[in-house]
Structures are given as C-alpha cells and as structure tokens.
Design an enzyme around this catalytic site. Structure first.
Site, PDB file in Angstrom:
ATOM      1  N   LYS A  32       1.054  -1.331  -0.076  1.00  0.00           N
ATOM      2  CA  LYS A  32       0.150   0.024  -0.012  1.00  0.00           C
ATOM      3  C   LYS A  32       0.956   1.313   0.064  1.00  0.00           C
ATOM      4  CE  LYS A  32      -3.833  -0.385   2.501  1.00  0.00           C
ATOM      5  NZ  LYS A  32      -4.625  -0.301   3.405  1.00  0.00           N
ATOM      6  N   ARG A 103      -3.537   3.142   8.466  1.00  0.00           N
ATOM      7  CA  ARG A 103      -4.111   1.703   8.036  1.00  0.00           C
ATOM      8  C   ARG A 103      -2.894   0.862   7.983  1.00  0.00           C
ATOM      9  NH1 ARG A 103      -7.027   5.301   4.449  1.00  0.00           N
ATOM     10  NH2 ARG A 103      -9.238   4.685   4.125  1.00  0.00           N
ATOM     11  N   GLY A 112      -8.295  -7.245   5.401  1.00  0.00           N
ATOM     12  CA  GLY A 112      -9.190  -7.502   6.658  1.00  0.00           C
ATOM     13  C   GLY A 112      -8.719  -8.053   7.809  1.00  0.00           C
ATOM     14  N   MET A 114      -5.759  -7.242   9.293  1.00  0.00           N
ATOM     15  CA  MET A 114      -5.047  -6.350  10.130  1.00  0.00           C
ATOM     16  C   MET A 114      -5.871  -4.880  10.221  1.00  0.00           C
ATOM     17  SD  MET A 114      -1.164  -6.631   9.203  1.00  0.00           S
ATOM     18  CE  MET A 114      -1.460  -6.527   7.416  1.00  0.00           C
ATOM     19  N   ARG A 376      -3.808  -1.918  -5.816  1.00  0.00           N
ATOM     20  CA  ARG A 376      -2.923  -3.000  -5.516  1.00  0.00           C
ATOM     21  C   ARG A 376      -3.428  -4.006  -6.549  1.00  0.00           C
ATOM     22  NH1 ARG A 376      -5.786  -4.746   0.061  1.00  0.00           N
ATOM     23  NH2 ARG A 376      -7.930  -5.106  -0.514  1.00  0.00           N
ATOM     24  N   HIS A 490     -16.012  -7.993   2.426  1.00  0.00           N
ATOM     25  CA  HIS A 490     -15.117  -8.676   3.016  1.00  0.00           C
ATOM     26  C   HIS A 490     -15.178 -10.207   2.605  1.00  0.00           C
ATOM     27  CE1 HIS A 490     -13.339 -11.650   6.191  1.00  0.00           C
ATOM     28  NE2 HIS A 490     -12.390 -10.755   6.003  1.00  0.00           N
ATOM     29  N   ARG A 596       2.706 -47.312  -4.910  1.00  0.00           N
ATOM     30  CA  ARG A 596       2.548 -47.980  -3.452  1.00  0.00           C
ATOM     31  C   ARG A 596       1.825 -49.332  -3.664  1.00  0.00           C
ATOM     32  NH1 ARG A 596       1.251 -41.794  -1.827  1.00  0.00           N
ATOM     33  NH2 ARG A 596      -0.105 -42.246  -3.431  1.00  0.00           N
ATOM     34  N   ARG A 652       7.313 -49.407  -6.259  1.00  0.00           N
ATOM     35  CA  ARG A 652       7.865 -49.458  -4.614  1.00  0.00           C
ATOM     36  C   ARG A 652       7.374 -50.804  -4.103  1.00  0.00           C
ATOM     37  NH1 ARG A 652       6.540 -45.242   0.168  1.00  0.00           N
ATOM     38  NH2 ARG A 652       4.636 -46.733   0.148  1.00  0.00           N
ATOM     39  N   GLU A 779      15.148 -42.310   2.636  1.00  0.00           N
ATOM     40  CA  GLU A 779      14.375 -41.872   3.451  1.00  0.00           C
ATOM     41  C   GLU A 779      14.572 -42.142   4.912  1.00  0.00           C
ATOM     42  OE1 GLU A 779      10.354 -44.094   3.112  1.00  0.00           O
ATOM     43  OE2 GLU A 779      11.529 -45.726   1.942  1.00  0.00           O
ATOM     44  N   SER A 798      15.032 -41.972  -5.279  1.00  0.00           N
ATOM     45  CA  SER A 798      13.583 -41.409  -4.948  1.00  0.00           C
ATOM     46  C   SER A 798      13.560 -40.886  -3.534  1.00  0.00           C
ATOM     47  CB  SER A 798      12.797 -42.110  -5.265  1.00  0.00           C
ATOM     48  OG  SER A 798      11.419 -41.457  -5.225  1.00  0.00           O
ATOM     49  N   GLY A 800      12.118 -40.100  -0.136  1.00  0.00           N
ATOM     50  CA  GLY A 800      10.567 -40.251   0.454  1.00  0.00           C
ATOM     51  C   GLY A 800      10.545 -39.226   1.564  1.00  0.00           C
ATOM     52  N   THR A 801      10.153 -37.762   1.102  1.00  0.00           N
ATOM     53  CA  THR A 801      10.367 -36.970   2.324  1.00  0.00           C
ATOM     54  C   THR A 801       9.189 -37.000   3.373  1.00  0.00           C
ATOM     55  OG1 THR A 801       9.110 -35.681   0.641  1.00  0.00           O
ATOM     56  CG2 THR A 801      11.412 -35.336   0.404  1.00  0.00           C
ATOM     57  N   ASN A 802       8.302 -37.843   3.151  1.00  0.00           N
ATOM     58  CA  ASN A 802       7.416 -37.857   4.273  1.00  0.00           C
ATOM     59  C   ASN A 802       7.989 -38.649   5.570  1.00  0.00           C
ATOM     60  OD1 ASN A 802       5.382 -36.954   2.743  1.00  0.00           O
ATOM     61  ND2 ASN A 802       4.556 -38.892   2.336  1.00  0.00           N
ATOM     62  N   ASP A 803       8.831 -39.770   5.353  1.00  0.00           N
ATOM     63  CA  ASP A 803       9.460 -40.352   6.332  1.00  0.00           C
ATOM     64  C   ASP A 803      10.657 -39.572   6.743  1.00  0.00           C
ATOM     65  OD1 ASP A 803       8.313 -42.697   7.381  1.00  0.00           O
ATOM     66  OD2 ASP A 803       8.313 -43.680   5.414  1.00  0.00           O
ATOM     67  N   CYS A 865       9.273 -38.033  -4.107  1.00  0.00           N
ATOM     68  CA  CYS A 865       7.896 -38.508  -4.154  1.00  0.00           C
ATOM     69  C   CYS A 865       7.202 -38.569  -2.902  1.00  0.00           C
ATOM     70  CB  CYS A 865       7.983 -40.176  -4.550  1.00  0.00           C
ATOM     71  SG  CYS A 865       8.912 -41.107  -3.382  1.00  0.00           S
ATOM     72  N   TYR A 885      13.200 -34.953 -11.499  1.00  0.00           N
ATOM     73  CA  TYR A 885      11.697 -34.980 -11.501  1.00  0.00           C
ATOM     74  C   TYR A 885      11.099 -34.812 -10.142  1.00  0.00           C
ATOM     75  CZ  TYR A 885      11.672 -39.786  -9.988  1.00  0.00           C
ATOM     76  OH  TYR A 885      11.978 -40.882  -9.295  1.00  0.00           O
TER      77      TYR A 885
END
Length: 906
Positions: A32, A103, A112, A114, A376, A490, A596, A652, A779, A798, A800-803, A865, A885
């Site tokens: 702003k 503001r 809305g 803040m 804006r 809003h 899987r 897998r 992983e 590959s 395994g970012t979850n584990d 993955c 990838y």
C-alpha cells in the site's frame, strides 16, 4: 534526537506529486505504501501522508512499544507537518482540524486481517471546529461517531460479550434506527448522532474502565501501535500460515490525511477492479456508495451500487430489481456522477497499464473532488488469474515469462474443484439469490459461527456478513453465504483469494444467531440443514446436490503448455490404479514416480491372500498364499503399466508393517476369523505377535523383503511378467523397481541380488527381456550420509520426504497434529514440515545425498515422491539442487508443472 538517516529509515512521506519512495520498495514500505508513493509521483490525486516502514514493525516486536514510539517521535512530527502544510489544516486544532487515517500495509495483500482507524483526531472540541469549517453539522457528528466506533473496536478492543450477541456498536445503531423507523445509517439526524457518540463512549468506558482518549496525539500513537500489534493477532497469524507469508516481513503503517465521502449527496466512496476478478474479463467494474466512507462498502451495512452502467444493469437483472428502481434507488456512478466516473475510468486505465496487471482500487469523492486511496494487484480466482495474464500477453503488455510468473501455482487446485451435476441441478429448488461473489459449487450443512465450521464434514458458513475474525471458519467451510455485502465485501474478496465458493448479499436471507436459524420467505432453515451454493450464478438451493469433476479450460491448457516450454524439472504422479494413472496423464504427468504396491492389497481377495500369508506358520505356507496373490498382483500392475505406456513407472516394493493388514477391533477380528476359517484366538495371537512399540521404525520396508524374501520374489515376478505380457501386445513399458527404507548398502545389495536372480530366471523362461531399473527410496537420514556408497548399487534415488521428515525431526506423522499447530503459532516452525519441505534441515540432507550420489554416478536419476512434490516452494528447491523430477498426487500435477517453470525462470 534521531539523525536524518534514522528519519529516512523509518518514515517515508508522499503527496503533492512527490514521494520519498516508489513501487519498487514494497518490501520496506509494504504494498500500500509503495503504491501510494508511486501514484503521487505519477500525479494521481492521493491524500498526502507518510508510511512507517515494515522494518519498524520488526523493531516494535523486538524492543517494545515505548522504545519504538520514542524512536519515531521526531520523524512522525516532521511528517505530520508536511501533511498539515499540504492540506492547510492543523493536527490537534480545534478550529481547523486535520483528521487522519491509520492503515496497515504488508508486502502482499492481507484483506481485512489487520487493523484500520479512520477519522482520527476527532474529539469534543474538534467536532465544533469541523462544523464551523464545513457548515455541515451532520457530517461532523457522523464522522465523530465513526471514529469512536472504529477506535473503540480496533484500539480499545470493545466487542460483543458472546458470539451470539450482535456487535455492541451496531446494536446501538440499530436501536436508533428502529426508534426512528428508518433503514439506513445515512438517514440518522444530528441529534441521533450526538447521542450516539455519548453512548459509544459510555460503552468504551464500561468495557475498558477508562475514559475515551481526547488528545489527538494519544489517539495517533495508540492507533499506530495497534496496527503493529495487529500483525501478530490470531487472524493475521492464521492468514500468514495459510498463505505461507513469513512473520519477519512485518507490516508498514500508512498515515494519511482524511478525505471524506460522507459529506453529503455529492460525496461518496467505492472499490473497483480494472478487470473482472471472478472471470478475468476485460471489464471495469466495482461498487460505490453515496454519502459514505470506505468501510460501509466492504462491510455490507448498506447495499452498494454499481460503478458502471453495464454493471448496474447486470446486477439489477440478477437481483430482480426493476429498471425504474435501479435508476432511482441504485443508479450507477457513471449515470449519477459522469464527471467523476470519467476521471475514475481514466485513472484505472492508467494504473493497469502502469502496473501491467489487474488492479484493485479504492477511491473517495469529497464534494465532487476525486481522490485515490489505494491501488494494488487484485485478488482473483484461478480462472481469472489465467485469463488476465493471457489477455495481457495478447495485448502486448507482458511477455510469456511474465505470464508464468503472474500465476499462483497453489490456486490451480480451484480449477479441479467439483461443479454441480447438470441433471441434479435441474431438479434443485432455488430458495434465494445473491451476488456471485466467488465461483464454484458447494453443498453442505448450515453453520452460523465460524468457530463451528468443523462441526460437519461438509459445512456452509451462513452469516449476516463476515468479518476478519471468521477467517479460519471460512477456510474450513465448503462455501460461504452472507445476507449482506457486495462483490467487494470482505466475504467476497477473501473467498476469491481462497478459491472458496461464495454467494454474498442474498437480501432475502434473515439470520438469527440466537436461535441458530435462517429464514427465507417464511421458510425456516436450522443449523445442520443441507443447502447448496452456486458461486458462479449466485443461486442458493435447498438440500444436497450431486457434484462432478470440474472441466479444464483452454486458458488452463495454454498456461500448462507455456509451463512445459520453460520448465526443466520433470513431473510424475503418485498413482496405484488405472483410474489414477489416467487422471495423471490428463493433468500432464510424465510417468509414475511412486506406485505404492501395498495400496493394491487392501481390498477383496487381495487382502485375504495377504492375511493368509501373515497367518502362515512357515515359508511353505507363505509361498502358497503368495502364489494365489501373484496373478492378481500381476494384473493390477499390468493395468498401471498399460495406462502409462511408454512412460516410466516407479514401483515400490511392499513397505508398511504387516500389522496394518490385520484388524485391531474385536468385531473385525471376528469377521476375519470367519473368513479365514480360524479361531478368534488365532487372530488375537497374531495381532499380539505383530505388535510393535514403534511400528514405523520397526519391521517394514526392505526389512520385510530381507526376512521374508518370498514377498520380494512374488513382486518381482508380478512386475516383470506384467511388462513382458504388455510387450507381447505391442505396448512398451519402463518399470523401475524401488526398494524402500534402506539404511545400509548391504540391505540394498541383498534385495537387488534377489531381484536380479528372479528377473534373469523369468527372462530365460520367457525367452524375452525388457528394460528395467532397480533403485531405492532414500528416506532414512543415514542413507543420505552414505549416498555415495548406495549409488554404487542403485540405478536411481527417490526421496521419500514424508519419512525423511519424520525421522529427521523425530516427529511422528500420526501424532504431530497435537503440537505442530502450537509450534507454528509460537513461531518455533514457520510451517508444517510435512506439507512444506524444511529446506534448512531436511533439505540439507537431500542436497548432501544428491551431491554424494552423483559424485559416484554422474547420470544417477534422482526424484522426490513425498507429498512435498506438489508444494511450490519444495518444487523450487528440487529444481535448484538439480533433481530430475518431482512426483505428487494427480490433482497436484498442474501445480508442480507451473512451479517447476517458475523455478526455471527465477
């Protein structure tokens, strides 16, 4: 005393065609403030003022209110003097008062979230001076009551005592209107307004225990610090978390001379968009009110009127308003104030061309004089986001790279949201009609309070009007319906930003919070009743309506083709069924990055055979069960490989602990015992035998294949035989066999040797071969650190970012929900690491493994993955470190494709 350099660092003035800043300084001045400075330089009429920087907000949160006020005192006094000189008024004067607005203004729009205070400087003396100066008693007292109301709510924290109660200030206003028999605030007379100011002050004193502040400087410092405080209020924190806005950015504070839209019938205020924020059409549109201030337009306290004649006619038709009534009660600004409209229309065209993007603008008309208050880049739907960029490209205003960088990858999910089934909607009963504030279809059960939106799996939040405090509930609900408010309210603006279906300003809807009922034409709807919303038409329907998948537009295809032109990173899908694979192809997948196989074993005869294997006492019994499973597994894999013909498919091997295949409640155990022809005691004993204290760190992944090699053998046969059968049909496949959860090289080597033995035997038996790869899922943190050794045995990695996230942080994915929200709220974490990749910690492990792996094998194929494969910031990280990838769920593939293109361009 502060040095000139200190002044420059904290306060930037603008107005009268000059400014200390410009639009390139958004990080320091907020969006702003930077745009107000830019418009001043451009010669657009902007009320003079100054911006206190975002860095000062950070200082404020570090060193506290009193210290920052002391640092700012001299700079602000100098800046106020400039405003006084420009406006010919005096701040704090009782005869010629200079009134101010205060503001917030962060780097990116947070509508809305803040706080704002208008008409600052009003007190019992200045109201007399304002009357003497303007000769307009009603305007002066209306301005005073607005200030007390806003300051009381925003700065002093005066609010309803219970959520069923009406806003206490609005309750007082409604009482006066009832007593007078009038509908609009603008019909209140001077006597009403004078008494209302006294009532408002009494309310403030009652709730706070303190007298309402009369000193304008006290009011100013309280308002500035309130804006800084609002950066850390719960709704702002929630919005930042939802939009991934860093806390350290802070907010600027914009202080401006007030210009007044409430000075009579030749004054007004409005909000407009240079293009349609819902559809992207190149049509100037917006809403305004005569004799009003800006909050009146967005809050929905009065029915706003359309700015353009075309928009006015369209609105009247959708709202069922006659042409005569439209002309007399709801004329467009174009008809009512043609000179002002011409100036506004010229200004909006200049601004859009200057910024090369659709603009959201706010303006005020004071006794015929036109003022711009803000511009804006406007919030827009995903469909509008794409169309606007493509149209700007066609108009020669931007290039292809800018088209892609204008897109918000996460918004693409909106396009995949369901729409109403054509046949089902024909039989639906329309019960109300409002404004099509945000497109899409939503069906759910009515809730009246935002904090109860989670009460039903599918909920529709019904409100008289929404407020920033409703943000979390708006995010949870499937759709939003409001009785008041226009296309710039809003509810409308926030819903469009969220991609949430919204119908606003449905005037026939009467909401009673105390009884938790909604009445439409004498028909009563209770909490929990089903209704449906069409955010594209503004129609509200009774009951539940069947939905279907959304259809992708030509604009979507154009954006995706552009993304594919510029991206380097490949995009694959996580998929286990033919249907998922077909969806993946539809959305542009270049293969399967994670199939899987355990997901193939959880239904029908498949789980019977798995359970038979688990219950077997020896290898012979296990092999017998697996022999029965082999043809089923082969056929399932064949369907996946066929669907992904000519594309790589990473398969897998079995990963989860075996206990997941056995029921843990007694009823299901009895059912299993009956199906398997064994006693319930046998099932209970097996459950006990498989019980582990930490199953996700226990007997799973490659550990299963090493202890039960017959499982790996069966899966190898299923994969290779399926591929060979497809080859015989003339279909080329590229299976990539992935060994999960390895932590040592020996684990990978043992499983790889077993696989190759089985595969070579099949090739010899069949007299044919196929191309295949054997790789591993990285992983475990230890695997990252010895990746150079692992690469000697692996054809691909590959991640395994979850584990990897679970083990790297030591957080259980299943239990982290108990504390992660608190961690994010307290700033311990910026975001949920299971949704947004932790680049500082887990990312370092991935980068180490990538470098080590490629040091051993330069052409090593590397991908990701985990669920992070569809998160834009995580995709950018994967591009930066040189992965081949990312893989994600089919519906997130467009997001990954676009994010990959943006990463390449950046």
């Amino acid at each position: 005393m502060n040095t000139p350099q200190d002044v420059k660092m904290r306060v930037y003035s603008f107005g009268d065609r000059v400014a200390d800043g410009n639009s390139a300084m958004k990080n320091l001045l907020g969006s702003k403030g930077a745009n107000l400075a830019e418009m001043s330089i451009m010669g657009i009429p902007v009320p003079p003022g100054f911006t206190i920087t975002t860095k000062t907000c950070t200082e404020y949160n570090q060193i506290g209110k009193d210290n920052v006020v002391s640092l700012l005192m001299t700079e602000v006094q100098i800046a106020i003097a400039k405003v006084e000189k420009s406006m010919g008024t005096r701040f704090g004067s009782n005869e010629n008062p200079c009134l101010l607005s205060v503001r917030s203004g962060s780097r990116v729009s947070m509508p809305g979230m803040m706080d704002t205070v208008l008409n600052l400087g009003m007190n019992d003396d200045s109201v007399k001076g304002l009357i003497a100066k303007t000769g307009n008693s009603r305007f002066a007292w209306d301005t005073y009551r607005r200030f007390v109301q806003m300051f009381g709510a925003v700065v002093l924290g005066v609010s309803a005592l219970t959520k069923e109660d009406q806003n206490p200030f609005e309750e007082i206003v409604e009482k006066y209107k009832r007593n007078r028999g009038i509908e609009l605030d603008s019909d209140l007379d001077v006597a009403d307004l004078k008494q209302m100011v006294r009532d408002f002050k009494d309310l403030c004193e009652m709730q706070t225990g303190k007298k309402f502040p009369e000193n304008p400087w006290d009011q100013l410092w309280a308002s500035i610090t309130a804006v800084f405080d609002s950066w850390m209020n719960p709704r702002a924190i929630y919005y930042r978390t939802m939009q991934q806005i860093p806390e350290e950015w802070g907010t600027a504070v914009n202080v401006q001379a007030m210009v007044f839209g409430n000075m009579g019938e030749n004054s007004g205020t409005g909000v407009a968009f240079t293009r349609n924020a819902s559809t992207g059409e190149n049509i100037f549109n917006g809403e305004y009110l005569i004799n009003a201030q800006g909050e009146d337009v967005v809050s929905g306290v009065r029915t706003p009127q359309q700015i353009t004649l075309k928009g006015s006619k369209t609105w009247a038709a959708s709202a069922g308003v006659s042409e005569i009534n439209r002309k007399t009660k709801y004329p467009s600004l174009e008809e009512l104030m043609p000179t002002t409209y011409a100036e506004l229309n010229t200004t909006q065209a200049i601004l859009e061309k200057h910024y090369n993007d659709m603009q959201d603008i706010e303006f005020t008309v004071q006794e015929g004089k036109f003022w711009m208050l803000q511009t804006r880049s406007g919030k827009r739907t995903a469909a509008a986001m794409m169309k606007i960029a493509i149209d700007l490209l066609a108009e020669g205003l931007i290039n292809e790279e800018q088209v892609l960088l204008m897109q918000e990858p996460s918004k693409l999910e909106e396009l995949l949201h369901p729409v109403f089934d054509g046949e089902a909607i024909k039989a639906a009963k329309i019960i109300a009609k409002g404004l099509p504030a945000s497109p899409g279809a939503a069906t759910g059960q009515i809730v009246f309070f935002a904090d109860e939106a989670h009460k039903y799996q599918f909920s529709i939040l019904v409100r008289v009007e929404t407020s920033p405090e409703d943000l979390e509930g708006m995010n949870i609900a499937k759709g939003i319906l409001t009785a008041r408010g226009g296309m710039t309210s809003h509810a409308a603006v926030v819903a469009r930003g969220m991609g949430k279906c919204c119908v606003s300003g449905a005037g026939s809807v009467i909401v009673n919070y105390k009884t938790r009922q909604m009445t439409i034409d004498k028909q009563v709807f209770h909490e929990g009743d089903w209704i449906s919303l069409n955010g594209t038409t503004g129609e509200v329907y009774k009951g539940k309506i069947r939905t279907k998948d959304g259809e992708l537009s030509d604009d979507f295809e154009t954006i995706m083709k552009l993304a594919d032109k510029y991206r380097v990173l490949g995009v694959r899908a996580n998929a286990e069924t033919e249907r998922e694979c077909k969806n993946a192809i539809k959305y542009g997948a270049e293969g399967v990055g994670l199939c899987r196989t355990e997901h193939m074993f959880f239904e029908g005869e498949r789980i019977m055979r798995i359970r038979e294997m688990i219950l077997s006492e020896d290898e012979t019994g296990r092999r017998k069960a697996l022999d029965k499973l082999l043809p089923i597994h082969r056929q399932d894999l064949k369907e996946v490989l066929r669907a992904m013909a000519n594309l790589p498919v990473t398969i897998r091997l079995l990963d989860p602990p075996l206990h997941e295949f056995i029921p843990h409640n007694i009823e299901n155990q009895k059912e299993m015992a009956f199906e398997m022809g064994v006693s319930i005691e046998t099932i209970k004993q097996k459950v006990q035998d498989l019980k582990e204290f930490n199953p996700m760190l226990g007997h799973r992944g490659c550990r299963l294949g090493i202890t039960y090699p017959e499982i790996t053998e069966m899966q190898a046969k299923a994969i290779i035989e399926a591929a060979l059968e497809l080859k015989a049909e003339g279909i080329k496949t590229f299976p990539e066999i992935m060994i999960p959860l390895i932590g040592t090289v020996k684990e990978l080597k043992l499983q790889k040797e077993l696989l190759k033995t089985i595969i070579d035997r099949i090739f010899e038996e069949k007299g044919d071969t196929i191309d295949y790869l054997i790789g591993t899922m990285i992983e475990i943190p230890r695997a990252c650190l010895i990746a150079d050794q692992i690469a000697e045995e692996a054809d691909f990695f590959s991640f395994g970012t979850n584990d990897l996230t679970q083990m790297g942080f030591g957080y259980s994915r299943d239990d982290a929900g108990k504390f992660l929200p608190i961690y994010i709220e307290k700033g311990i974490l910026k975001s949920d690491p299971f949704q947004v990749l932790d680049q500082e910690g887990i990312g370092q492990l991935i980068e180490i493994a990538t470098k080590k792996g490629r040091a051993t094998k330069t052409q090593l194929k590397i991908g990701i993955c985990g669920e992070h494969g569809g998160d834009p910031s995580s995709v950018e990280f994967c591009h930066t470190i040189g992965m081949d990838y990312v893989s994600c769920s089919p519906f997130r593939i467009p997001i990954a494709r676009l994010a990959a293109a943006q990463a390449a361009l950046r």
